[in-house]
Design a protein around this motif. Structure first.
Motif, PDB file in Angstrom:
ATOM      1  N   LEU A  20       0.940  -1.146  -0.116  1.00 49.65           N
ATOM      2  CA  LEU A  20      -0.085  -0.057   0.091  1.00 49.65           C
ATOM      3  C   LEU A  20       0.970   1.237   0.034  1.00 49.65           C
ATOM      4  CD1 LEU A  20      -2.730  -1.116   2.707  1.00 49.65           C
ATOM      5  CD2 LEU A  20      -2.661  -1.327   0.238  1.00 49.65           C
ATOM      6  N   SER A  21       0.319   2.392  -0.716  1.00 45.10           N
ATOM      7  CA  SER A  21       1.135   3.482  -0.672  1.00 45.10           C
ATOM      8  C   SER A  21       0.155   4.542  -0.261  1.00 45.10           C
ATOM      9  CB  SER A  21       1.426   3.738  -2.201  1.00 45.10           C
ATOM     10  OG  SER A  21       2.433   2.982  -2.612  1.00 45.10           O
ATOM     11  N   CYS A  22       0.744   5.667   0.448  1.00 42.44           N
ATOM     12  CA  CYS A  22      -0.016   6.831   0.850  1.00 42.44           C
ATOM     13  C   CYS A  22       0.701   8.032   0.337  1.00 42.44           C
ATOM     14  CB  CYS A  22      -0.235   6.764   2.386  1.00 42.44           C
ATOM     15  SG  CYS A  22      -0.995   8.283   2.988  1.00 42.44           S
ATOM     16  N   ALA A  23       0.007   8.816  -0.655  1.00 47.94           N
ATOM     17  CA  ALA A  23       0.725   9.894  -1.124  1.00 47.94           C
ATOM     18  C   ALA A  23       0.289  11.337  -0.406  1.00 47.94           C
ATOM     19  CB  ALA A  23       0.694   9.958  -2.421  1.00 47.94           C
ATOM     20  N   ALA A  24       1.225  11.951   0.149  1.00 50.62           N
ATOM     21  CA  ALA A  24       0.712  13.197   0.877  1.00 50.62           C
ATOM     22  C   ALA A  24       1.010  14.487   0.148  1.00 50.62           C
ATOM     23  CB  ALA A  24       1.602  13.384   2.187  1.00 50.62           C
ATOM     24  N   SER A  25      -0.091  15.448   0.193  1.00 51.39           N
ATOM     25  CA  SER A  25       0.052  16.786  -0.511  1.00 51.39           C
ATOM     26  C   SER A  25      -0.356  17.818   0.573  1.00 51.39           C
ATOM     27  CB  SER A  25      -0.645  16.678  -1.819  1.00 51.39           C
ATOM     28  OG  SER A  25      -2.034  16.816  -1.506  1.00 51.39           O
ATOM     29  N   ARG A  26       0.079  18.894   0.150  1.00 49.12           N
ATOM     30  CA  ARG A  26      -0.128  20.144   0.967  1.00 49.12           C
ATOM     31  C   ARG A  26       0.644  19.947   2.310  1.00 49.12           C
ATOM     32  NH1 ARG A  26      -6.339  21.978  -0.194  1.00 49.12           N
ATOM     33  NH2 ARG A  26      -6.160  21.895  -2.708  1.00 49.12           N
ATOM     34  N   GLY A  27       1.281  20.730   2.725  1.00 49.14           N
ATOM     35  CA  GLY A  27       2.008  20.782   4.152  1.00 49.14           C
ATOM     36  C   GLY A  27       3.336  20.017   3.900  1.00 49.14           C
ATOM     37  N   THR A  28       4.071  19.853   4.976  1.00 46.43           N
ATOM     38  CA  THR A  28       5.252  19.417   4.991  1.00 46.43           C
ATOM     39  C   THR A  28       5.419  18.284   5.551  1.00 46.43           C
ATOM     40  OG1 THR A  28       5.848  21.787   5.398  1.00 46.43           O
ATOM     41  CG2 THR A  28       7.725  20.036   5.779  1.00 46.43           C
ATOM     42  N   PHE A  29       5.757  17.346   4.561  1.00 46.89           N
ATOM     43  CA  PHE A  29       5.505  15.985   4.860  1.00 46.89           C
ATOM     44  C   PHE A  29       6.599  15.222   6.166  1.00 46.89           C
ATOM     45  CE2 PHE A  29       3.962  11.553   4.335  1.00 46.89           C
ATOM     46  CZ  PHE A  29       5.193  10.834   4.110  1.00 46.89           C
ATOM     47  N   SER A  30       7.521  15.816   6.189  1.00 53.07           N
ATOM     48  CA  SER A  30       8.649  15.656   7.364  1.00 53.07           C
ATOM     49  C   SER A  30       8.307  16.171   8.618  1.00 53.07           C
ATOM     50  CB  SER A  30       9.897  15.886   6.827  1.00 53.07           C
ATOM     51  OG  SER A  30      10.226  17.401   6.474  1.00 53.07           O
ATOM     52  N   ASN A  31       7.080  16.644   8.760  1.00 55.66           N
ATOM     53  CA  ASN A  31       6.539  17.452  10.030  1.00 55.66           C
ATOM     54  C   ASN A  31       5.825  16.280  10.691  1.00 55.66           C
ATOM     55  OD1 ASN A  31       8.420  19.771   9.795  1.00 55.66           O
ATOM     56  ND2 ASN A  31       6.393  21.092   9.209  1.00 55.66           N
ATOM     57  N   TYR A  32       5.494  15.185   9.797  1.00 59.66           N
ATOM     58  CA  TYR A  32       4.471  14.408  10.377  1.00 59.66           C
ATOM     59  C   TYR A  32       5.274  12.966  10.620  1.00 59.66           C
ATOM     60  CZ  TYR A  32       0.985  18.007   8.902  1.00 59.66           C
ATOM     61  OH  TYR A  32       0.446  19.176   8.885  1.00 59.66           O
ATOM     62  N   ALA A  33       4.664  12.374  11.736  1.00 60.27           N
ATOM     63  CA  ALA A  33       4.819  10.919  11.901  1.00 60.27           C
ATOM     64  C   ALA A  33       3.579  10.242  11.011  1.00 60.27           C
ATOM     65  CB  ALA A  33       4.743  10.406  13.371  1.00 60.27           C
ATOM     66  N   MET A  34       3.900   9.134  10.523  1.00 61.79           N
ATOM     67  CA  MET A  34       2.611   8.566   9.755  1.00 61.79           C
ATOM     68  C   MET A  34       2.435   7.239  10.398  1.00 61.79           C
ATOM     69  SD  MET A  34       2.210  11.013   7.434  1.00 61.79           S
ATOM     70  CE  MET A  34       0.987   9.874   6.387  1.00 61.79           C
ATOM     71  N   GLY A  35       0.943   6.817  10.408  1.00 58.19           N
ATOM     72  CA  GLY A  35       0.617   5.478  10.709  1.00 58.19           C
ATOM     73  C   GLY A  35      -0.234   4.888   9.751  1.00 58.19           C
ATOM     74  N   TRP A  36      -0.439   3.621   9.828  1.00 56.36           N
ATOM     75  CA  TRP A  36      -1.313   2.756   9.039  1.00 56.36           C
ATOM     76  C   TRP A  36      -2.588   2.204  10.003  1.00 56.36           C
ATOM     77  CZ3 TRP A  36      -2.252   2.763   3.917  1.00 56.36           C
ATOM     78  CH2 TRP A  36      -1.081   3.051   3.058  1.00 56.36           C
ATOM     79  N   PHE A  37      -3.628   2.089   9.646  1.00 51.61           N
ATOM     80  CA  PHE A  37      -4.662   1.495  10.507  1.00 51.61           C
ATOM     81  C   PHE A  37      -5.822   0.792   9.768  1.00 51.61           C
ATOM     82  CE2 PHE A  37      -4.460   3.815  14.706  1.00 51.61           C
ATOM     83  CZ  PHE A  37      -3.592   4.764  14.287  1.00 51.61           C
ATOM     84  N   ARG A  38      -6.411  -0.134   9.904  1.00 47.12           N
ATOM     85  CA  ARG A  38      -7.354  -0.666   9.084  1.00 47.12           C
ATOM     86  C   ARG A  38      -8.791  -0.824  10.061  1.00 47.12           C
ATOM     87  NH1 ARG A  38      -4.914  -6.856   9.059  1.00 47.12           N
ATOM     88  NH2 ARG A  38      -5.559  -7.527  11.170  1.00 47.12           N
ATOM     89  N   GLN A  39      -9.758  -0.957   9.156  1.00 46.65           N
ATOM     90  CA  GLN A  39     -11.250  -1.292   9.724  1.00 46.65           C
ATOM     91  C   GLN A  39     -11.739  -2.229   9.087  1.00 46.65           C
ATOM     92  OE1 GLN A  39     -13.354   2.380  10.535  1.00 46.65           O
ATOM     93  NE2 GLN A  39     -14.555   1.391  12.296  1.00 46.65           N
ATOM     94  N   ALA A  40     -12.381  -3.187   9.571  1.00 45.06           N
ATOM     95  CA  ALA A  40     -13.222  -4.438   9.065  1.00 45.06           C
ATOM     96  C   ALA A  40     -14.388  -4.293   9.468  1.00 45.06           C
ATOM     97  CB  ALA A  40     -12.506  -5.882   9.564  1.00 45.06           C
TER      98      ALA A  40
END
Length: 124
Positions: A20-40
């Motif tokens: 899976l990929s998650c592309a970010a736009s707007r804002g400074t990406f390196s200012n953010y920690a990133m997480g993955w979640f799921r919901q069944a």
């Protein structure tokens, strides 16, 4: 305000892999920690993995260790989730999320921005 768009979901057979990929736009990406979640269906949002702003630190739900790997490429403003040895119980909508100046929280409410999700279906 960061916008997140997931991709890479789909139908895969048990034992297969997806990235899976998650592309970010707007804002400074390196200012953010990133997480993955799921919901069944019928279940709450489940933490899978998170990665710090630099990529130097990551943490995983115990049940995902060894099968899922999170990584990020700050030059491409993208975070990835490599999923191996998929099982039918991995079927869910997968979401990425951004945590401003965070360390990669395991709690969904710690995140500021969310993508729209991508469906992963594991079935023969």
């Amino acid at each position: 305000q960061v916008q997140l768009v997931e991709s890479g979901g789909g139908l895969v057979q048990p034992g297969g892999s997806l990235r899976l990929s998650c592309a970010a736009s707007r804002g400074t990406f390196s200012n953010y920690a990133m997480g993955w979640f799921r919901q069944a269906p019928g279940k709450g949002r489940e933490f899978l993995a998170a990665i710090s702003w630099s990529g130097g630190t990551s943490n995983y739900a115990d049940s995902m260790k060894g099968r899922f790997t999170i990584s990020r490429d700050n030059a491409k403003n993208t975070v990835y989730l490599q999923m191996n040895s998929l099982k039918s119980e991995d079927t869910a909508v997968y979401y990425c999320a951004a945590e401003h100046f965070g360390l990669g929280s395991r709690n969904w409410y710690g995140y500021n921005y969310w993508g729209q999700g991508t469906q992963v279906t594991v079935s023969s």
